[in-house]
Structure formats: C-alpha cells, structure tokens
Design a protein around this motif. Structure first.
Motif, mmCIF file in Angstrom:
data_model
loop_
_atom_site.group_PDB
_atom_site.id
_atom_site.type_symbol
_atom_site.label_atom_id
_atom_site.label_comp_id
_atom_site.label_asym_id
_atom_site.label_seq_id
_atom_site.Cartn_x
_atom_site.Cartn_y
_atom_site.Cartn_z
ATOM 1 N N ASN A 254 0.988 -1.227 0.118
ATOM 2 C CA ASN A 254 0.120 -0.102 0.072
ATOM 3 C C ASN A 254 1.038 1.260 -0.083
ATOM 4 O OD1 ASN A 254 -2.380 -1.537 0.125
ATOM 5 N ND2 ASN A 254 -1.984 -1.832 2.350
ATOM 6 N N ARG A 273 -2.643 4.667 -14.480
ATOM 7 C CA ARG A 273 -3.635 3.557 -14.786
ATOM 8 C C ARG A 273 -3.550 2.971 -16.328
ATOM 9 N NH1 ARG A 273 -7.528 7.032 -12.250
ATOM 10 N NH2 ARG A 273 -8.209 6.226 -10.164
ATOM 11 N N PRO A 280 -4.112 -1.964 -8.549
ATOM 12 C CA PRO A 280 -5.278 -1.191 -8.091
ATOM 13 C C PRO A 280 -4.940 0.067 -7.533
ATOM 14 C CG PRO A 280 -4.344 -3.131 -6.873
ATOM 15 C CD PRO A 280 -3.923 -3.134 -8.044
ATOM 16 N N TRP A 282 -6.672 4.210 -6.312
ATOM 17 C CA TRP A 282 -7.810 4.809 -6.130
ATOM 18 C C TRP A 282 -7.344 6.363 -5.963
ATOM 19 C CZ3 TRP A 282 -6.639 0.352 -3.837
ATOM 20 C CH2 TRP A 282 -7.651 -0.862 -3.991
ATOM 21 N N GLU A 283 -8.239 7.107 -6.423
ATOM 22 C CA GLU A 283 -7.889 8.726 -6.599
ATOM 23 C C GLU A 283 -8.888 9.474 -5.848
ATOM 24 O OE1 GLU A 283 -8.365 11.549 -10.499
ATOM 25 O OE2 GLU A 283 -8.339 9.528 -10.862
ATOM 26 N N GLN A 284 -8.326 10.545 -5.218
ATOM 27 C CA GLN A 284 -9.184 11.731 -4.507
ATOM 28 C C GLN A 284 -9.880 12.533 -5.514
ATOM 29 O OE1 GLN A 284 -7.055 14.030 -2.165
ATOM 30 N NE2 GLN A 284 -8.729 15.460 -1.774
ATOM 31 N N SER A 285 -11.003 12.657 -5.371
ATOM 32 C CA SER A 285 -11.745 13.635 -6.255
ATOM 33 C C SER A 285 -12.261 14.809 -5.434
ATOM 34 C CB SER A 285 -12.976 12.909 -6.885
ATOM 35 O OG SER A 285 -13.882 12.604 -5.810
#
Length: 291
Positions: A254, A273, A280, A282-285
């Motif tokens: 991680n 990506r 895998p 994940w992206e902050q929006s």
C-alpha cells in the motif's frame, strides 16, 4: 467511567469535567494525548480579548437597563484610547477603571438576563461571555500574562484590549493537583523540564522516554531530482509514473502518492492507470464525501 473530550473540558477556567469532579469529589485520572499541544492551548484558554467593534455592535440594541453600563464602558474605552500613543503597546498594569466598568456591565447584563431570559440579543450574550472571561482573568493578572492594547482605524477608535497568557503554569497547576494522577503523552514534548515548568507540573513528576517501536532499517528515503513546478509538470508525469510503478514492482503493498494540486493528481493518476492497468489505484476527487 471513561470520558473522552477536548483538553479544555478539564483545563479551561470553566471546564465542565473539572467542575463536576470537584463538586462530586470524584477520584480522577487524567490522560492527555498530544500533550505538547497543551502549552499553546492553555495559553489560548487563559487569554482574553475585547474589541471596540464588539462594544459598538451591542450598544444600539442594548436593553434600557444595560445601556448606561455600556455607555460608561465606552467612556472608559475612549479614555484608554486617548492615552495610547503607539499602534501597539504592552502595559505593566491594567488601565484604571477598566475592571470596574466591566464589572458594572457584567452585573447589568446578568440582572437583565435573570429577569428577561428570552430578551437577550445574541450579540449581547456573546459580548457578556467575553466580558465575564476578561474580568475573571483580569482579577488574576500577574507576571504570567501580558496586557497589550492595539489601536487601529483612521479615528484611532478601533481599540483591542488583550490579556495574553504566556506561562499557563499558575492556572494548570491546580488542575494537576486536583487529579489523582495525570499522564501526559507526546512524541515531541522536549525539552521535558522546560515544558514541565511551563505547564506547572509538580516538582516530583516522573517521566520516561520510550524508544520508538520502529526500526530505522524500515525507513528508506530516495530522492529523485525532478521539477514539479507548474511549467514543468507535463514533462514530469512520465518520470513520476515510472518511479511509482518501479516501487510497486519492487515491493508490492500500500502506497500514498501526494500531488500539489487536484488537477495535477488527476493527470498522474490517469497516466498511471493507462500504463499499469493491473495495479489497483484509488484517486481523490473534488468535493469527495467522507465515505
């Protein structure tokens, strides 16, 4: 019972938990986490500020029974302003008549609140709490605090009075003595004796410096010379993405990647990506909710 709360719940002048402990003769053990924050927090708790703007704001809507006391306070305020020659000055003593004028205001507002609890303008109630706090600290004014006056505005009427606490020890010491035990935790409470003096810890306090549970061998710091200035950001995307991919390939796990701006983050994430679809990510929006 275990009570979890902010530091001011126990250490503030009007701290509810401390008051309940004294009233009910509770045997209290106090645990303070991030104890290095107690010094600035306590300085804030035992400081008080009054502004001329707040006084002028409450006078037009003040009840008839309160207006004379506010008028006398304004007159005292004007006298203080007339004697202040510098924009900012520290004074060894409180101005003559200030505490008396504040006590008269507190008495007038308190009597009105008792007789007409539903007829208290919100701004007057807030001013009342401020004057109560200021008066209470003024009565214990000593070398642990400074009294300073700031004058601003074209007409020199924007006067701010401040009781500024620097050494909270005299106020905190009774709180420590009232507790059966107090334990302070901090990773940065150093030097210890300096903080003990500021906080008013008893002279026989004990302290222990616990070694970090992390091994220095666990830390790796790698520096990659790369400009992320605004003009260079398009050219920095590929090297950053390659660096992230190499690190993940070397030690899958991680990772957190921080970027200067959201739009820059989106560009890095999109390219990562595209080039590493099996990893895998994940992206902050923008305006992301808590979930």
């Amino acid at each position: 019972d275990v009570v979890v709360g902010e530091q001011n719940y126990y250490f503030d002048l009007g701290g509810m938990r401390n008051g309940l402990a004294q009233a009910n003769d509770w045997r209290v053990g106090v645990l303070v986490d991030e104890a290095h924050n107690l010094v600035p927090r306590a300085r804030e708790m035992y400081s008080a500020t009054l502004s001329r703007a707040a006084l002028d704001g409450v006078r037009p809507r003040a009840p008839a029974t309160v207006a004379p006391a506010l008028k006398r306070l304004a007159r005292t305020w004007n006298e203080i302003a007339g004697r202040q020659l510098e924009p900012y000055a520290v004074h060894e003593e409180l101005p003559q008549g200030l505490v008396t004028a504040l006590q008269n205001v507190n008495s007038a507002i308190g009597d009105h609140a008792a007789a007409h609890p539903a007829d208290m303008p919100p701004e007057l109630l807030a001013f009342y709490f401020d004057t109560l706090h200021f008066t209470r600290l003024a009565e214990s004014f000593a070398k642990h605090s400074l009294f300073d006056i700031t004058v601003a505005g074209a007409d020199q009427r924007e006067l701010t009075l401040c009781l500024r606490n620097l050494v909270p020890a005299p106020f905190l010491k009774p709180r420590f003595l009232a507790a059966r035990s107090t334990t302070l935790f901090s990773a940065t409470l150093t030097p210890m004796h300096f903080h003990a003096d500021l906080l008013g810890l008893p002279p026989d306090f004990a302290w222990i410096d616990v070694e970090s549970p992390f091994d220095a061998a666990q830390l790796r710091v790698r520096v990659t010379p790369l400009s992320t200035r605004f003009a260079h950001r398009p050219a920095s995307l590929a090297p950053i993405v390659a660096l992230m991919a190499r690190q993940f390939e070397r030690a899958p796990g991680n990772y957190l990647a921080f970027c200067a701006r959201v739009d820059y983050l989106q560009q890095v994430a999109a390219l990562f990506r595209d080039l590493n679809p099996s990893v895998p990510a994940w992206e902050q929006s923008r305006r992301m909710d808590e979930a």
